[in-house]
Each structure stands twice: as C-alpha cells, then as structure tokens.
Design an enzyme around this catalytic site. Structure first.
Site, mmCIF file in Angstrom:
data_model
loop_
_atom_site.group_PDB
_atom_site.id
_atom_site.type_symbol
_atom_site.label_atom_id
_atom_site.label_comp_id
_atom_site.label_asym_id
_atom_site.label_seq_id
_atom_site.Cartn_x
_atom_site.Cartn_y
_atom_site.Cartn_z
ATOM 1 N N GLU A 298 7.649 17.719 -25.122
ATOM 2 C CA GLU A 298 7.179 18.004 -23.906
ATOM 3 C C GLU A 298 7.414 19.572 -23.378
ATOM 4 O OE1 GLU A 298 4.739 16.225 -22.632
ATOM 5 O OE2 GLU A 298 4.861 14.167 -23.182
ATOM 6 N N LYS B 5 1.994 10.975 -11.362
ATOM 7 C CA LYS B 5 1.202 10.087 -12.178
ATOM 8 C C LYS B 5 2.222 8.736 -12.341
ATOM 9 C CE LYS B 5 -1.706 12.847 -14.691
ATOM 10 N NZ LYS B 5 -2.313 13.367 -16.065
ATOM 11 N N ASN C 109 -1.933 17.596 -20.914
ATOM 12 C CA ASN C 109 -2.083 16.584 -21.907
ATOM 13 C C ASN C 109 -2.413 17.334 -23.234
ATOM 14 O OD1 ASN C 109 -1.823 14.274 -20.495
ATOM 15 N ND2 ASN C 109 -3.960 15.041 -19.294
ATOM 16 N N ARG D 64 0.646 -1.401 -0.049
ATOM 17 C CA ARG D 64 -0.025 -0.081 -0.008
ATOM 18 C C ARG D 64 0.902 1.486 -0.079
ATOM 19 N NH1 ARG D 64 -2.818 -3.067 4.035
ATOM 20 N NH2 ARG D 64 -4.482 -4.224 2.815
ATOM 21 N N HIS E 155 6.635 8.174 -27.482
ATOM 22 C CA HIS E 155 5.744 8.962 -26.851
ATOM 23 C C HIS E 155 5.870 10.343 -27.156
ATOM 24 C CE1 HIS E 155 2.913 10.464 -24.062
ATOM 25 N NE2 HIS E 155 3.737 11.020 -23.395
ATOM 26 N N GLU F 248 -5.688 16.154 -11.020
ATOM 27 C CA GLU F 248 -6.444 16.206 -12.383
ATOM 28 C C GLU F 248 -7.881 16.540 -12.178
ATOM 29 O OE1 GLU F 248 -4.086 14.675 -15.815
ATOM 30 O OE2 GLU F 248 -6.187 14.732 -16.852
HETATM 31 P P1 NAD Z 1 11.584 5.481 -22.308
HETATM 32 O O1 NAD Z 1 11.511 5.368 -21.064
HETATM 33 O O2 NAD Z 1 11.316 4.287 -23.128
HETATM 34 O O3 NAD Z 1 13.085 5.778 -22.610
HETATM 35 C C1 NAD Z 1 13.507 6.179 -23.886
HETATM 36 C C2 NAD Z 1 14.778 5.181 -24.332
HETATM 37 O O4 NAD Z 1 16.100 5.894 -23.942
HETATM 38 C C3 NAD Z 1 14.831 3.587 -23.874
HETATM 39 O O5 NAD Z 1 15.152 2.884 -24.773
HETATM 40 C C4 NAD Z 1 15.736 3.749 -22.486
HETATM 41 O O6 NAD Z 1 16.303 2.575 -22.299
HETATM 42 C C5 NAD Z 1 16.697 4.810 -23.055
HETATM 43 N N1 NAD Z 1 17.227 5.710 -22.093
HETATM 44 C C6 NAD Z 1 16.774 6.375 -20.904
HETATM 45 N N2 NAD Z 1 17.741 6.958 -20.492
HETATM 46 C C7 NAD Z 1 18.791 6.856 -20.978
HETATM 47 C C8 NAD Z 1 20.339 7.521 -21.029
HETATM 48 N N3 NAD Z 1 20.417 8.362 -20.272
HETATM 49 N N4 NAD Z 1 21.065 7.291 -22.078
HETATM 50 C C9 NAD Z 1 20.723 6.395 -23.042
HETATM 51 N N5 NAD Z 1 19.614 5.657 -23.179
HETATM 52 C C10 NAD Z 1 18.825 5.901 -22.323
HETATM 53 O O7 NAD Z 1 10.914 6.751 -22.709
HETATM 54 P P2 NAD Z 1 10.550 8.126 -22.295
HETATM 55 O O8 NAD Z 1 10.406 8.970 -23.513
HETATM 56 O O9 NAD Z 1 11.560 8.788 -21.277
HETATM 57 O O10 NAD Z 1 9.008 8.181 -21.470
HETATM 58 C C11 NAD Z 1 8.010 7.712 -22.166
HETATM 59 C C12 NAD Z 1 6.960 7.311 -21.081
HETATM 60 O O11 NAD Z 1 6.684 8.205 -20.315
HETATM 61 C C13 NAD Z 1 5.783 6.776 -21.663
HETATM 62 O O12 NAD Z 1 5.285 5.568 -21.250
HETATM 63 C C14 NAD Z 1 4.711 7.862 -21.452
HETATM 64 O O13 NAD Z 1 3.446 7.396 -21.188
HETATM 65 C C15 NAD Z 1 5.483 8.082 -20.014
HETATM 66 N N6 NAD Z 1 5.122 9.458 -19.322
HETATM 67 C C16 NAD Z 1 4.325 9.505 -18.304
HETATM 68 C C17 NAD Z 1 4.216 10.846 -17.669
HETATM 69 C C18 NAD Z 1 3.729 11.122 -16.211
HETATM 70 O O14 NAD Z 1 3.367 11.916 -15.817
HETATM 71 N N7 NAD Z 1 3.751 9.975 -15.482
HETATM 72 C C19 NAD Z 1 4.473 12.062 -18.530
HETATM 73 C C20 NAD Z 1 4.947 11.728 -19.696
HETATM 74 C C21 NAD Z 1 5.117 10.712 -20.291
HETATM 75 N N1 GLY Z 2 2.131 14.523 -18.328
HETATM 76 C C1 GLY Z 2 0.713 14.977 -17.930
HETATM 77 C C2 GLY Z 2 0.315 14.914 -16.298
HETATM 78 O O1 GLY Z 2 1.609 14.967 -15.447
HETATM 79 O O2 GLY Z 2 -0.344 15.611 -15.968
#
Ligand code: NAD
Ligand code: GLY
Length: 359
Positions: free
Chosen positions: A184, A142, A244, A120, A264, A236
């Site tokens: 972003e 999130k 978003n 939890r 993404h 939110e």
């Molecule tokens: P990711 O986590 O897939 O990372 C991108 C790639 O880069 C991967 O292959 C990873 O292994 C590699 N990588 C990461 N750091 C590295 C580094 N320093 N050096 C070399 N390679 C590296 O993608 P992302 O763009 O970071 O995240 C996308 C995800 O985030 C999606 O699932 C999306 O839904 C989520 N997201 C969440 C929120 C939230 O508020 N929680 C907001 C935006 C996006």
């Molecule tokens: N990435 C959208 C949020 O954090 O609300």
C-alpha cells in the site's frame, strides 16, 4: 510525535504518528468521550497490547470492556461481526461511549462497521497495529465485512475520532505482514507522488529492516497523501477510487483463492503489477516505469505472479467490483508515475494483459 489532520469540517480528526502512543495519556484524554471504552481486538493482538491501553484508559477514569475476535480475514463476516454486537448489547453499551479498534485492517474494518451501525453510530478510535492498517485502512472511514461473492461488499463510510499510529507495535509484526503493508505504501508513490516512489526505491531495504527514520517517513507520507484524497472525496464519488490501484485484480485473487490464502497486501502488490502492465497497453506508462514498479514490488518481498486461472475467471470475480458503474468495471490505471485515473477497459484487453501476466 507527528500529527496530521484529516480535514472533514466538523468530523476532522488527528492522526498521531510516533513512539509510545498506545499508552500516551494526553492523546487518550483528547480522543475519548466520557463513559466506557470497548476495546475490540483479536486473539493475537489482544495479549500483546490490550493491557497497555486498558491501564492508561482506566487511569483516566474510563472502565474498559474487551471483545476478542478470532484472527483472520476468513472471519470478516456477518457471523463474527455479530459477536461485537453481542458484546455491546450484553454490556448495555450506550451510543455516547467509545469503541477502540485495536488490530490490523480486519479488526479495524469490523469494529468500524460495528461502531457505524450500533445504535446508529458510536465514537470510534482506530489503533492500527499493522503497517497496512497504519498507512491505509485506519484512515479515511471505510468499514466493511466480506460477502462470499465479493470483498468488503457490506459496510459504511464512518470516520474515526482519532488514529493512533504507534510505530513501536510494528516490532512484533511478522515479516510477511510487514511486506504486505509495503504494497500500500508503494501504491501511494505510483498513484500520487513520483518523488515518493523514487524515495522508496532508495529506502526499501531500510524499510524492510524497519529502520525507524525510514518507517516514520513512509507512514507519515502515506497518511498525508491518503488524508488529502479522503478530504477531497470522502465517499468515493470520483477521485478516491484511485486509492484502489491494483485492488480490482487483487480482490479477484483474494476472493478466487478464498479469503486469507494470500494476504490482502500481497494480492494488491500482484494486482499493481497487472495494473501497471494494463497502463502500458493503454499507452500511459512507459516500459521502463512498469519494470521499476515490478522491481520495487519484488524487492519488498511481494509476489509478482498471479494465480494461474483462465482470464475469464478473473473477469467473473472482477465483475463484482465496487467501482463498477452500469455493470462496467472501472480500472485504476497510471497515466505516468504519480498520476492515476479510472477507465473502463474492454474485456479483450484485460484478458490479453492477464494472459501475459500468468504466462
Ligand atoms: P490483518 O488485520 O489480518 O492483520 C494481519 C495479521 O497480523 C493478523 O494475523 C493479525 O492478528 C496480526 N497482527 C496485527 N498486528 C500485529 C502486531 N502488531 N504484532 C503481531 N501480529 C499482529 O491484516 P491487515 O493487512 O492489517 O488488513 C487487511 C484488511 O484490511 C483486509 O480485510 C482489507 O480489506 C482491509 N483494508 C481496508 C481498508 C480500508 O480503507 N478500510 C484499506 C485497506 C485494507
Ligand atoms: N483503501 C482504499 C480507500 O480507502 O479508499
């Protein structure tokens, strides 16, 4: 090092931004609770950065356990979330101990959801290693995994205790991933800060070169803007939905293509092009501003043309959007540069905008 705070009363936490943070003993001393530290990472990031954290944290007296996930958005699901729970259970990890999410948004969202739900809720520290994770996903609490019918559909709001935005780790990030993070960053200018958008127009090439001063400014301002929105509407209920912008269309692209085909941030960048055109049709945004948004997204080396599917396919994917109320999708649109709102829009107009974008 620069410090920001996400102001959430007793759950407030620092965002540290700077160089040499992942092995900064003072920050770790402040961030950790007593006991063991579980580093959740992936097969790409782990070999690059786990050792530095492990050495620092162990020197402070915290035994370290590592859980490595496969790398990719397609693994952000129940089956692979369960690998984290398997590791926590096998090591008899207790609620008072700490999970460190070391990686991009995929690792951050999965480790965050595991921290929210294991016993939890256990302590969570975010160490984002992509630009996208530093400016967005690691801040604000999130956490989620995907469902085959929709992205980030299963998750929890769960705030970390600290966020380490170490700019040095961006040095190993592939160019395509870096550009995805810029989507972003551009988003914050569009929805909240026209001055910042102007600054990005001037500095986009410096950012693509990963110039340290430009990068520090971009990460700092993005986190500052996000922290303000999260502090005002953590769960939110209303205002936070503007974060978003471009995501409703972007999520449809990601889900429709199969997770992982487009990054993404690429899908969000292209989604912002569509959302900017929708904002113009609704009478808020001038043609000149739409052109400037599209140009900046293109200069950031992001796609601006969506996949060529019938508009009805987009509408079907978008019908699963989390911003929906009573079955109606709420779109984030711009009233002007730096000012956003959510709005229910007739499917006919959405189809028209999509058909233009695809043509
Ligand atoms: P990711 O986590 O897939 O990372 C991108 C790639 O880069 C991967 O292959 C990873 O292994 C590699 N990588 C990461 N750091 C590295 C580094 N320093 N050096 C070399 N390679 C590296 O993608 P992302 O763009 O970071 O995240 C996308 C995800 O985030 C999606 O699932 C999306 O839904 C989520 N997201 C969440 C929120 C939230 O508020 N929680 C907001 C935006 C996006
Ligand atoms: N990435 C959208 C949020 O954090 O609300």
């Amino acid at each position: 090092m620069k410090t920001l705070h996400v102001a959430l009363d007793s759950r407030s936490y620092p965002i540290w931004i700077g160089s040499g943070l992942i092995d900064h003993s003072q920050c770790w001393r402040e961030a950790l609770s007593p006991g063991r530290v579980v580093i959740v990472t992936n097969e790409t990031v782990g070999p690059l950065y786990t050792a530095a954290i492990r050495d620092t944290v162990e020197s402070l007296g915290h035994p370290v356990i590592c859980i490595d996930l496969p790398d990719g958005e397609q693994f952000k699901d129940w089956v692979h979330l369960n690998l984290i729970f398997d590791g926590l259970m096998a090591n008899r990890i207790e609620r008072g101990e700490t999970i460190v999410a070391l990686g991009g948004g995929v690792v951050g969202d999965m480790a965050g959801f595991a921290a929210a739900s294991y016993q939890r809720g256990m302590r969570l520290i975010q160490v984002p290693t992509t630009l996208l994770a530093q400016v967005d996903s690691s801040v604000g609490g999130k956490t989620a995994i995907n469902h085959p019918l929709g992205k980030n559909m299963i998750g929890a709001f769960y705030q970390p205790s600290a966020v380490f935005c170490d700019l040095d780790v961006l040095g190993t990030l592939p160019a395509r991933e870096f550009s995805a993070g810029l989507a972003e960053v551009i988003k914050y200018g569009c929805i909240l800060d026209a001055e910042f958008f102007n600054w990005l127009e001037t500095n986009i090439e410096a950012l693509l070169r990963r110039d340290r001063n430009a990068l520090t400014e971009a990460v700092y301002r993005s986190c500052e803007l996000k922290a303000q929105v999260v502090a005002a509407d953590e769960r939110e209920t209303d205002r936070r939905a503007i974060l978003n912008f471009g995501h409703t269309f972007g999520h449809a692209i990601e889900a429709g293509l199969g997770y992982g085909k487009w990054l993404h941030g690429e899908a969000v960048g292209c989604g912002m092009v569509i959302a900017a055109n929708l904002s113009k049709e609704l009478g808020g945004l001038s043609s000149e501003m739409v052109s400037r948004i599209v140009a900046l997204i293109e200069r950031a080396a992001l796609p601006i043309r969506p996949p060529r599917w019938p508009a009805k396919d987009y509408l079907e994917w978008m019908s699963h959007d989390k911003k929906s109320k009573s079955g109606k999708v709420r779109y984030v649109v711009l009233r002007s540069m730096g000012s956003a709102q959510t709005q229910i829009v007739d499917d006919g107009l959405i189809s028209k905008v999509l058909e233009k974008a695809i043509a």
